[in-house]
Design a protein around this motif. Structure first.
Motif, mmCIF file in Angstrom:
data_model
loop_
_atom_site.group_PDB
_atom_site.id
_atom_site.type_symbol
_atom_site.label_atom_id
_atom_site.label_comp_id
_atom_site.label_asym_id
_atom_site.label_seq_id
_atom_site.Cartn_x
_atom_site.Cartn_y
_atom_site.Cartn_z
ATOM 1 N N ALA A 14 0.842 -1.194 0.000
ATOM 2 C CA ALA A 14 0.000 0.000 0.000
ATOM 3 C C ALA A 14 0.877 1.242 0.000
ATOM 4 O O ALA A 14 1.894 1.312 0.704
ATOM 5 N N GLY A 15 0.474 2.219 -0.819
ATOM 6 C CA GLY A 15 1.252 3.435 -0.963
ATOM 7 C C GLY A 15 2.249 3.393 -2.103
ATOM 8 O O GLY A 15 2.816 4.427 -2.476
ATOM 9 N N ARG A 67 -4.809 9.679 -8.511
ATOM 10 C CA ARG A 67 -3.820 8.638 -8.210
ATOM 11 C C ARG A 67 -3.392 7.876 -9.465
ATOM 12 O O ARG A 67 -2.226 7.480 -9.583
ATOM 13 N N SER A 85 0.078 5.734 -5.209
ATOM 14 C CA SER A 85 -0.647 5.710 -3.927
ATOM 15 C C SER A 85 -1.653 4.561 -3.887
ATOM 16 O O SER A 85 -2.826 4.742 -3.533
ATOM 17 N N LYS A 87 -3.875 1.379 -3.018
ATOM 18 C CA LYS A 87 -4.592 0.965 -1.809
ATOM 19 C C LYS A 87 -4.982 -0.507 -1.948
ATOM 20 O O LYS A 87 -5.132 -1.001 -3.073
ATOM 21 N N PRO A 88 -5.188 -1.194 -0.845
ATOM 22 C CA PRO A 88 -5.610 -2.600 -0.934
ATOM 23 C C PRO A 88 -6.884 -2.782 -1.774
ATOM 24 O O PRO A 88 -7.019 -3.800 -2.455
ATOM 25 N N GLU A 89 -7.774 -1.810 -1.743
ATOM 26 C CA GLU A 89 -9.007 -1.921 -2.531
ATOM 27 C C GLU A 89 -8.773 -1.775 -4.029
ATOM 28 O O GLU A 89 -9.711 -1.969 -4.822
ATOM 29 N N ASP A 90 -7.570 -1.440 -4.450
ATOM 30 C CA ASP A 90 -7.226 -1.424 -5.871
ATOM 31 C C ASP A 90 -6.878 -2.820 -6.374
ATOM 32 O O ASP A 90 -6.681 -3.011 -7.585
ATOM 33 N N SER A 124 -1.623 -4.673 2.503
ATOM 34 C CA SER A 124 -1.749 -3.606 3.510
ATOM 35 C C SER A 124 -0.595 -3.632 4.492
ATOM 36 O O SER A 124 0.217 -4.528 4.499
#
Length: 124
Positions: A14-15, A67, A85, A87-90, A124
């Protein structure tokens, strides 16, 4: 034979960032609008970003705005998706798609050609 081949997927924290590429062949790439969709198990494929054939107008979903950046190089028959950037939801399988004409469309059934997909996993 029409082909769209994605590359650049993988596992990232993440990130972090990844860049997807999609190499097109078998059709006149510069006369097609192109897009990136993504899909997770049990959900419908959703539009992430799209770009007109000239590369001068692009659309991004609200969930990735600021992003992710879509771009294309008509000389190389390639489209890109720069993802920052993350995210886990990506996490999803990402597909590139092409449709004849210049206009961007949101629905997957309005696209003519599809790649096989590239897995992107964000931990994450």
């Amino acid at each position: 034979q029409v082909q769209l081949v994605e590359s650049g997927g993988g596992l990232v924290q993440a990130g972090g960032s990844l860049r997807l590429s999609c190499l097109a062949s078998g059709f006149t790439f510069s006369t097609y609008a192109t897009a990136w969709f993504r899909q997770t198990p049990g959900k419908e494929r959703e539009l992430v970003a799209a770009i007109r054939w000239g590369g001068n107008n692009a659309y991004s979903a609200d969930s990735v705005e600021g992003r992710f950046t879509i771009s294309r190089d008509n000389a190389k028959n390639t489209i890109y998706l720069q993802m920052n950037s993350l995210k886990p939801e990506d996490t999803a399988v990402y597909y590139c798609a092409a449709r004849g004409g210049s206009q961007i469309r949101v629905l997957q059934n309005e696209y003519d050609w599809w790649g096989r997909g590239a897995q992107v996993t964000v931990s994450s």
